[in-house]
Design a protein around this motif. Structure first.
Motif, PDB file in Angstrom:
ATOM      1  N   GLU A 161       0.824  -1.192  -0.009  1.00 20.93           N
ATOM      2  CA  GLU A 161      -0.081  -0.163   0.102  1.00 20.93           C
ATOM      3  C   GLU A 161       0.739   1.277   0.024  1.00 20.93           C
ATOM      4  O   GLU A 161       0.308   2.255  -0.482  1.00 20.93           O
ATOM      5  N   ASN A 203      -2.929  -8.557  -6.873  1.00 21.35           N
ATOM      6  CA  ASN A 203      -2.771  -8.666  -5.572  1.00 21.35           C
ATOM      7  C   ASN A 203      -2.695  -9.942  -5.021  1.00 21.35           C
ATOM      8  O   ASN A 203      -3.722 -10.513  -4.953  1.00 21.35           O
ATOM      9  N   SER A 223      -2.983  -9.582  -0.318  1.00 18.75           N
ATOM     10  CA  SER A 223      -2.499  -8.808   0.717  1.00 18.75           C
ATOM     11  C   SER A 223      -3.124  -8.496   1.869  1.00 18.75           C
ATOM     12  O   SER A 223      -4.561  -8.694   1.791  1.00 18.75           O
ATOM     13  N   THR A 273      -4.135  -2.728   0.034  1.00 15.71           N
ATOM     14  CA  THR A 273      -3.550  -2.692  -1.428  1.00 15.71           C
ATOM     15  C   THR A 273      -4.512  -2.685  -2.282  1.00 15.71           C
ATOM     16  O   THR A 273      -4.606  -1.891  -3.401  1.00 15.71           O
ATOM     17  N   ILE A 274      -5.373  -3.702  -2.269  1.00 19.56           N
ATOM     18  CA  ILE A 274      -6.565  -3.951  -3.348  1.00 19.56           C
ATOM     19  C   ILE A 274      -7.705  -2.492  -3.280  1.00 19.56           C
ATOM     20  O   ILE A 274      -8.078  -2.278  -4.163  1.00 19.56           O
ATOM     21  N   ASP A 275      -7.938  -2.256  -2.062  1.00 22.93           N
ATOM     22  CA  ASP A 275      -8.867  -0.808  -1.789  1.00 22.93           C
ATOM     23  C   ASP A 275      -8.507   0.134  -2.484  1.00 22.93           C
ATOM     24  O   ASP A 275      -9.274   1.002  -2.906  1.00 22.93           O
ATOM     25  N   VAL A 284      -6.588  -5.727 -12.937  1.00 20.99           N
ATOM     26  CA  VAL A 284      -6.176  -6.097 -11.506  1.00 20.99           C
ATOM     27  C   VAL A 284      -6.845  -7.579 -11.053  1.00 20.99           C
ATOM     28  O   VAL A 284      -8.223  -7.569 -11.213  1.00 20.99           O
ATOM     29  N   ASP A 296      -7.437 -10.202  -8.211  1.00 18.23           N
ATOM     30  CA  ASP A 296      -7.318 -10.333  -6.578  1.00 18.23           C
ATOM     31  C   ASP A 296      -7.419 -11.635  -6.531  1.00 18.23           C
ATOM     32  O   ASP A 296      -8.269 -12.417  -6.749  1.00 18.23           O
TER      33      ASP A 296
END
Lengths: 472, 346
Positions: free
Chosen positions: A72, A96, A99, A103-105, A143, A145
């Motif tokens: 992040e 991702n 994590s 990071t993803i948010d 992206v 996840d």
């Protein structure tokens, strides 16, 4: 009894000394090779125009694979920098890797990501993909996840999603220079046999970063980071460049490497159960190429540059070096069939033995030499003159070679411009062999010990984030 | 305990190597500093003089200043501006390059025994778009980098002999960077249509495949017979390249050929055919493409789904049906419908 021990220590010390003389002699050969290679390379790139690549319908397509685990602090800057790379039709895939931080948010928020249906061709088996996002503002950004599975697993997921004919594997915290891909793709344009190409990694500590780009190159005042700058320059500008001419490289840094996607998929992608997954893949590609009777090339290109944050504490650096050594040992063991095997040409007969005898065993031999020296001096079995000879043979020439690497940097890319930076670099080069090098020997030995005990964990890497350029 | 002589030799070798390294580092730094200052000064003079030459307000002293510049600096001054100029301004620049002696110097470089100089020479002439038989000769230079650069020069000199030379280079594996040759041929534009069509008639296998790839951006109907032959009788690579070319040429006949290739035994050819039909937005093929959503190959399913979305309303309708059907094509159909920005079909 004392005489016998003394004779044994003396002989052992001479063996270690001879080893250092041979290794340093080989380094000299590498240095000459690096100078010749750099001269050739500079002639190739001086005055070249890369606009054709940018505007050609025939440019190879590239997918960037950026695995992120608890990134992040740097992920936004890194992804923005990737999206701003100067390469036509670039696809950026951020993975991702489960994590635990935000990071993803952060990615969803900053890049206007929306979830899309998770359907993809699982050409390589991986841990489960939780969701896939596409950006409503950046057409080339995907992206993914996924469940945590390590860097190799994340890269394999990226490979499953990639569409480019080439894939660029990198770390999410790496900053690639804007024209890095245009430079890195050169070997693929000039030959059909290239399996992978690696660029130069430089240390970002001490430099300032603005909008995902290096705005001022500098040398840090932190000793550990400073020593690593010198170390990286030596590894890339003289080690890998020298090997380009002498039989090819076995390592492409996991932080910045470009691969033929088809070759990687055919090879089955990255291995999960090793901490040296980048070197393992390169060696496997090379081995498969030999097995198929081909002439697969692993190229090193010195001018594309990626910047990475180096650890500034000995604890974190120790963990990193310990992991690297475990990775090296593991990979060399997995492919031990190549060792001195004429079937694998120069790789089997020269490059592989070098990695075993120098890169893998050097810490053992160096540690034996140092311990023997201390014991010998303490008990009066060795005299001060021998200690001096040992020091000069082991470290004196090493310092000279490092100084010559700085010259190589100066005549080629000349990134450190101020007198202050140059002097600092020089002082780091002089000081590196006293204290720092012995610490790395300890960490590498620890890595070997852990390898022998079967440890395969990564250890945590702590990031400070990049030093930002002042506004305006 | 240790021989004094050995110690002395090793110490003197080590100390002298270290001293040399230190000396080289420091003197090189000093030289770099001084030479950079000198070069900057010369570049400034050169740039100012050249700007006055280009704005047609130059005096004789400006021309003399350009002539007096060292050849390397002169090359930098001219080449850094050359890529930004076209038309009359480029003409003036070329004339100035001639009178300043840069062109003559570049020719000398081209004749040098050092490949570095030849490369430098052909680079200057390529960027100044200077036509000369000497540069054409360098298409057959013994150094690959020089040949690649000569190929770049050729893009600005599309005359029949040069085109033939470039097409001949396509058939020599590893003779030169394929990218440099193909890109130069493409940049020549429609003038290569006829020679390329003849090339396609006389070559097959890998050579034909390269030619078909090259023909695709030109999309000329003149290539249709070669494309049809390749897609019907060629190997896998040729069939793939031919499918792309046919989709670029377009037309009912091309579409019909692509529909037949949806049943090709090779999945990459089927995928290329599906992609081609999407690219042509050939809506009558939508039902065929819908059938391909259940293909064994992921690539084919994906390309068929993208093609259906590209086709528009009829394709999207079929995608929605497939998404609801719950069979093998449902996932990919839904994924393609979900994508917020449609991937460019190229």
């Amino acid at each position: 009894m004392k005489e016998i021990i003394s004779a044994v220590i003396m002989r052992a010390e001479f063996v270690v000394l001879a080893y250092f003389v041979l290794v340093n002699g080989w380094y000299l050969v590498l240095l000459v090779s690096a100078f010749l290679e750099m001269r050739r390379h500079m002639a190739h790139i001086s005055g070249e125009s890369r606009w054709r690549l940018l505007s050609s319908a025939l440019s190879p397509t590239i997918s960037m694979l950026a695995p992120a685990y608890n990134e992040e602090a740097t992920v936004e800057v890194s992804v923005r920098a990737l999206l701003a790379l100067h390469y036509p039709g670039l696809e950026v895939i951020v993975i991702n890797d489960g994590s635990k931080d935000s990071t993803i948010d952060l990615l969803v928020d900053k890049f206007a990501l929306v979830p899309v249906r998770t359907a993809y061709d699982q050409r390589i088996k991986t841990k489960g993909v939780k969701s896939v996002f596409r950006s409503t503002t950046y057409a080339g950004l995907i992206v993914v996840d996924k469940e945590n599975g390590g860097k190799a697993d994340a890269l394999n997921v990226g490979l499953n999603f990639a569409n480019g004919s080439l894939v660029c594997a990198m770390d999410a915290d790496t900053l690639i220079e804007a024209d890095g891909l245009q430079r890195m793709v050169r070997p693929f344009l000039h030959s059909n046999n290239v399996l992978a190409a690696g660029g130069t990694i430089r240390i970002v500590n001490g430099s300032t970063v603005g909008a995902g780009r290096i705005t001022r190159t500098g040398v840090p005042s932190n000793l550990i980071a400073g020593f690593q700058i010198v170390e990286y320059l030596r590894a890339f500008l003289f080690g890998r460049l020298g090997w380009n001419r002498l039989g090819g490289n076995l390592i492409i840094s996991g932080a910045f490497g470009l691969f033929d996607r088809k070759a990687v998929l055919d090879a089955g992608g990255y291995l999960h159960d090793t901490v040296g997954e980048d070197m393992e893949l390169v060696l496997r590609l090379k081995r498969r190429s030999y097995d198929a009777g081909g002439k697969g090339v692993i190229a090193f290109v010195p001018d594309p540059v990626a910047w990475t944050e180096a650890p500034e504490s000995s604890r974190v650096l120790g963990r990193q070096r310990d992991r690297w050594q475990r990775g090296l040992a593991d990979v060399l063991w997995r492919h031990h069939g190549m060792f001195l095997n004429p079937k694998y040409g120069v790789t089997g007969m020269l490059v592989f033995p070098y990695y075993v005898l120098v890169e893998l065993l050097a810490p053992v031999i160096e540690a034996l030499g140092l311990v023997g020296l201390i014991v010998g001096l303490f008990f009066g079995m060795l005299d001060a003159r021998f200690a001096l000879l040992f020091y000069l043979s082991a470290y004196g020439l090493g310092t000279a070679l490092t100084a010559m690497t700085l010259v190589l940097e100066d005549i080629s890319f000349h990134r450190y411009e101020t007198l202050q930076d140059r002097l600092r670099l020089f002082l780091f080069a002089l000081g590196e062999n006293t204290g720092y090098r012995q610490m790395t020997v300890y960490w590498r030995l620890r890595g070997l010990w852990k390898f022998l005990r079967g440890r395969k964990d990564w250890g945590a890497m702590e990031r400070k984030g990049f030093a930002k350029a002042p506004p305006g | 305990m240790i021989n004094e002589a050995i110690l002395r030799v090793v110490m003197s070798v080590e100390v002298s190597v270290l001293a040399v390294a230190v000396l080289v580092f420091l003197t090189h730094g000093l030289w770099l500093f001084l030479s950079a200052r000198r070069r900057e000064r010369l570049l400034k003079v050169g740039r100012e003089s050249l700007v006055r030459v280009l704005s047609e307000s130059a005096t004789q002293s400006d021309r003399n200043a350009l002539m007096r510049l060292p050849r390397n600096v002169k090359a930098t001054v001219f080449l850094e501006i050359s890529k930004h100029l076209t038309g009359t301004a480029k003409g003036i620049l070329k004339e100035a390059a001639e009178t300043s002696g840069l062109v003559a110097g570049a020719f000398k470089w081209c004749e040098s025994i050092s490949w570095r100089r030849r490369l430098k020479g052909v680079r200057v002439l390529a960027q100044l778009e200077k036509a000369d038989p000497l540069v054409r000769k360098l298409l057959h230079d013994r150094n690959a980098a020089v040949r690649a650069q000569a190929a770049e020069w050729a893009a600005a000199n599309p005359v029949p002999g040069v085109i033939d030379d470039l097409l001949a280079l396509l058939t020599l594996p590893d003779a030169v960077s394929e990218f440099a040759v193909q890109d130069s041929l493409l940049r020549m534009g429609p003038i290569i249509v006829e020679p390329l069509a003849q090339y396609l008639e006389t070559n097959d296998g890998r050579h034909a495949e390269i030619g078909l790839v090259l023909a695709e951006p030109l999309a000329e109907p003149r290539f249709f017979p070669a494309a049809r032959r390749a897609i019907e009788k060629g190997g896998r690579g040729e069939r793939k390249a031919a499918a792309r070319l046919l989709s670029a040429i377009g037309g009912a006949e091309a579409a019909a050929l692509l529909v037949t290739k949806l049943a090709d035994p090779d999945d990459e050819v089927r995928a290329e055919a599906a992609r081609g039909l999407g690219r042509m937005r050939h809506w009558p093929a939508a039902t065929h493409l819908s059938g391909m959503l259940a293909d064994d190959s992921w690539n084919v399913r994906q390309e068929a789904a993208f093609a259906l979305r590209t086709i528009g309303a009829p394709g999207i309708l079929l995608l929605r049906r497939a998404a609801r059907a719950g069979n093998r094509g449902a996932d990919i159909a839904q994924m393609v419908l979900d994508i917020p920005i449609l991937r460019t079909v190229s």
